[in-house]
Motif scaffolding. Sequence first.
Motif, mmCIF file in Angstrom:
data_model
loop_
_atom_site.group_PDB
_atom_site.id
_atom_site.type_symbol
_atom_site.label_atom_id
_atom_site.label_comp_id
_atom_site.label_asym_id
_atom_site.label_seq_id
_atom_site.Cartn_x
_atom_site.Cartn_y
_atom_site.Cartn_z
ATOM 1 N N ASP A 29 -85.647 -76.868 33.427
ATOM 2 C CA ASP A 29 -86.131 -75.688 32.706
ATOM 3 C C ASP A 29 -87.580 -75.431 33.109
ATOM 4 O O ASP A 29 -88.461 -76.270 32.863
ATOM 5 C CB ASP A 29 -86.023 -75.941 31.204
ATOM 6 C CG ASP A 29 -86.356 -74.709 30.373
ATOM 7 O OD1 ASP A 29 -86.979 -73.769 30.909
ATOM 8 O OD2 ASP A 29 -85.999 -74.698 29.182
ATOM 9 N N ALA A 30 -87.828 -74.310 33.731
ATOM 10 C CA ALA A 30 -89.173 -73.983 34.218
ATOM 11 C C ALA A 30 -90.192 -73.839 33.090
ATOM 12 O O ALA A 30 -91.401 -73.930 33.326
ATOM 13 C CB ALA A 30 -89.127 -72.693 35.041
ATOM 14 N N GLN A 31 -89.698 -73.666 31.874
ATOM 15 C CA GLN A 31 -90.610 -73.429 30.743
ATOM 16 C C GLN A 31 -90.988 -74.705 29.996
ATOM 17 O O GLN A 31 -91.885 -74.681 29.158
ATOM 18 C CB GLN A 31 -89.955 -72.448 29.744
ATOM 19 C CG GLN A 31 -89.527 -71.121 30.361
ATOM 20 C CD GLN A 31 -90.688 -70.384 30.992
ATOM 21 O OE1 GLN A 31 -91.774 -70.294 30.395
ATOM 22 N NE2 GLN A 31 -90.492 -69.861 32.203
ATOM 23 N N ARG A 32 -90.316 -75.815 30.302
ATOM 24 C CA ARG A 32 -90.578 -77.047 29.549
ATOM 25 C C ARG A 32 -91.478 -77.993 30.327
ATOM 26 O O ARG A 32 -91.346 -78.145 31.535
ATOM 27 C CB ARG A 32 -89.262 -77.761 29.214
ATOM 28 C CG ARG A 32 -88.448 -77.027 28.156
ATOM 29 C CD ARG A 32 -87.236 -77.817 27.742
ATOM 30 N NE ARG A 32 -87.573 -79.124 27.176
ATOM 31 C CZ ARG A 32 -86.740 -79.811 26.396
ATOM 32 N NH1 ARG A 32 -85.562 -79.310 26.088
ATOM 33 N NH2 ARG A 32 -87.096 -80.986 25.936
ATOM 34 N N GLN A 33 -92.379 -78.652 29.587
ATOM 35 C CA GLN A 33 -93.312 -79.587 30.216
ATOM 36 C C GLN A 33 -93.520 -80.841 29.363
ATOM 37 O O GLN A 33 -94.568 -81.472 29.432
ATOM 38 C CB GLN A 33 -94.671 -78.906 30.446
ATOM 39 C CG GLN A 33 -94.666 -77.851 31.550
ATOM 40 C CD GLN A 33 -94.437 -78.464 32.920
ATOM 41 O OE1 GLN A 33 -94.951 -79.520 33.235
ATOM 42 N NE2 GLN A 33 -93.638 -77.779 33.744
ATOM 43 N N ASP A 34 -92.517 -81.211 28.545
ATOM 44 C CA ASP A 34 -92.712 -82.377 27.679
ATOM 45 C C ASP A 34 -92.727 -83.662 28.501
ATOM 46 O O ASP A 34 -92.235 -83.713 29.634
ATOM 47 C CB ASP A 34 -91.633 -82.435 26.584
ATOM 48 C CG ASP A 34 -90.236 -82.266 27.125
ATOM 49 O OD1 ASP A 34 -89.552 -83.272 27.283
ATOM 50 O OD2 ASP A 34 -89.856 -81.102 27.406
ATOM 51 N N LYS A 53 -86.378 -75.293 39.724
ATOM 52 C CA LYS A 53 -86.825 -74.699 38.464
ATOM 53 C C LYS A 53 -85.998 -73.452 38.190
ATOM 54 O O LYS A 53 -85.853 -72.593 39.054
ATOM 55 C CB LYS A 53 -88.312 -74.352 38.534
ATOM 56 C CG LYS A 53 -89.216 -75.564 38.646
ATOM 57 C CD LYS A 53 -90.682 -75.166 38.685
ATOM 58 C CE LYS A 53 -91.587 -76.392 38.780
ATOM 59 N NZ LYS A 53 -93.017 -76.035 38.832
ATOM 60 N N THR A 54 -85.452 -73.389 36.996
ATOM 61 C CA THR A 54 -84.566 -72.280 36.679
ATOM 62 C C THR A 54 -84.700 -71.897 35.214
ATOM 63 O O THR A 54 -85.419 -72.552 34.448
ATOM 64 C CB THR A 54 -83.113 -72.653 37.010
ATOM 65 O OG1 THR A 54 -82.281 -71.506 36.857
ATOM 66 C CG2 THR A 54 -82.598 -73.758 36.093
ATOM 67 N N GLU A 55 -84.007 -70.858 34.813
ATOM 68 C CA GLU A 55 -84.081 -70.400 33.420
ATOM 69 C C GLU A 55 -83.046 -71.123 32.568
ATOM 70 O O GLU A 55 -82.073 -71.690 33.082
ATOM 71 C CB GLU A 55 -83.851 -68.887 33.358
ATOM 72 C CG GLU A 55 -82.523 -68.447 33.933
ATOM 73 C CD GLU A 55 -82.365 -66.941 33.938
ATOM 74 O OE1 GLU A 55 -81.222 -66.475 34.095
ATOM 75 O OE2 GLU A 55 -83.377 -66.238 33.782
ATOM 76 N N ARG A 56 -83.268 -71.088 31.288
ATOM 77 C CA ARG A 56 -82.428 -71.834 30.351
ATOM 78 C C ARG A 56 -80.963 -71.393 30.413
ATOM 79 O O ARG A 56 -80.059 -72.216 30.274
ATOM 80 C CB ARG A 56 -82.973 -71.675 28.932
ATOM 81 C CG ARG A 56 -82.225 -72.510 27.910
ATOM 82 C CD ARG A 56 -82.814 -72.394 26.523
ATOM 83 N NE ARG A 56 -82.087 -73.233 25.584
ATOM 84 C CZ ARG A 56 -82.327 -74.514 25.394
ATOM 85 N NH1 ARG A 56 -83.279 -75.122 26.070
ATOM 86 N NH2 ARG A 56 -81.624 -75.211 24.521
ATOM 87 N N GLY A 70 -83.274 -79.485 28.896
ATOM 88 C CA GLY A 70 -84.077 -78.955 29.986
ATOM 89 C C GLY A 70 -83.811 -79.565 31.345
ATOM 90 O O GLY A 70 -84.546 -79.289 32.298
#
Length: 246
Positions: A29-34, A53-56, A70
């Motif tokens: 998930d390109a939006q997650r960085q945990d 990296k891709t969308e959800r 993710g």
Amino acid sequence: MKSSKLYGLHSVQAALDYSPKSINKAWIDAQRQDKRLVQAIGALLDLGIEPEKTERKKLDKLAEGNNHQGIVIEVDMPAELSESDLKTAVQSLGETALFLVLDNVQDPHNLGACLRTADATGVHGVIITKDNATGITPTVCKVASGAAETVPVYQVTNLARTLRWLKDQGIWVFGAAGEAEQRVYQADLTWPLALVVGAEEKGMRRLTREQCDVLVKLPMLGQVDSLNLSVATGVLLYEVVRQRMT
């Protein structure tokens, strides 16, 4: 070799720990960085695998709507081994045999949990039936948490014939059955052993039962008359371990 998708941080970490060479590709998930996701990405990069990296929405599709946290990876699935492989393994054993036999077990969650316990208790291999039973699936691998890669799984066509052959090799066949007269704690489990557990609800088939040298049961002191298959298997295997360590 067949490939499949694994998803979720726990499953991905198990693959990284136990079978990193089986991983072919990864999506994140390109939006997650945990933190845990970043650690998994680092481990994949160390293997030379750069996650896409891709969308959800795409991850949701790859994980078939399941909770992927993710990350999704593509892996080569562990292969079921053959009867010939089993014979080679039995004849080359240098220690007291312990095999787990699952008669027509159909729930992949149960097979995965049994594999995890088999790994923990030193089982030399798990024998499953080819027909009317689950094989190695992504769900099995997820539940097994790496044990699908460490415990040999032998798929046989005729279980009764396989059990007869095991007995010819000096391996005692003990079957778990609720109607058995002897509790497992009264049995001597220090012999070379194949422990047979029957399918969910139905138990062992008649031909399988007829091949058992001994039937054993777990004491049931409450209102329910049986345990979940994988829970019962765990109790039985750890009694084998207890006796052999004592």
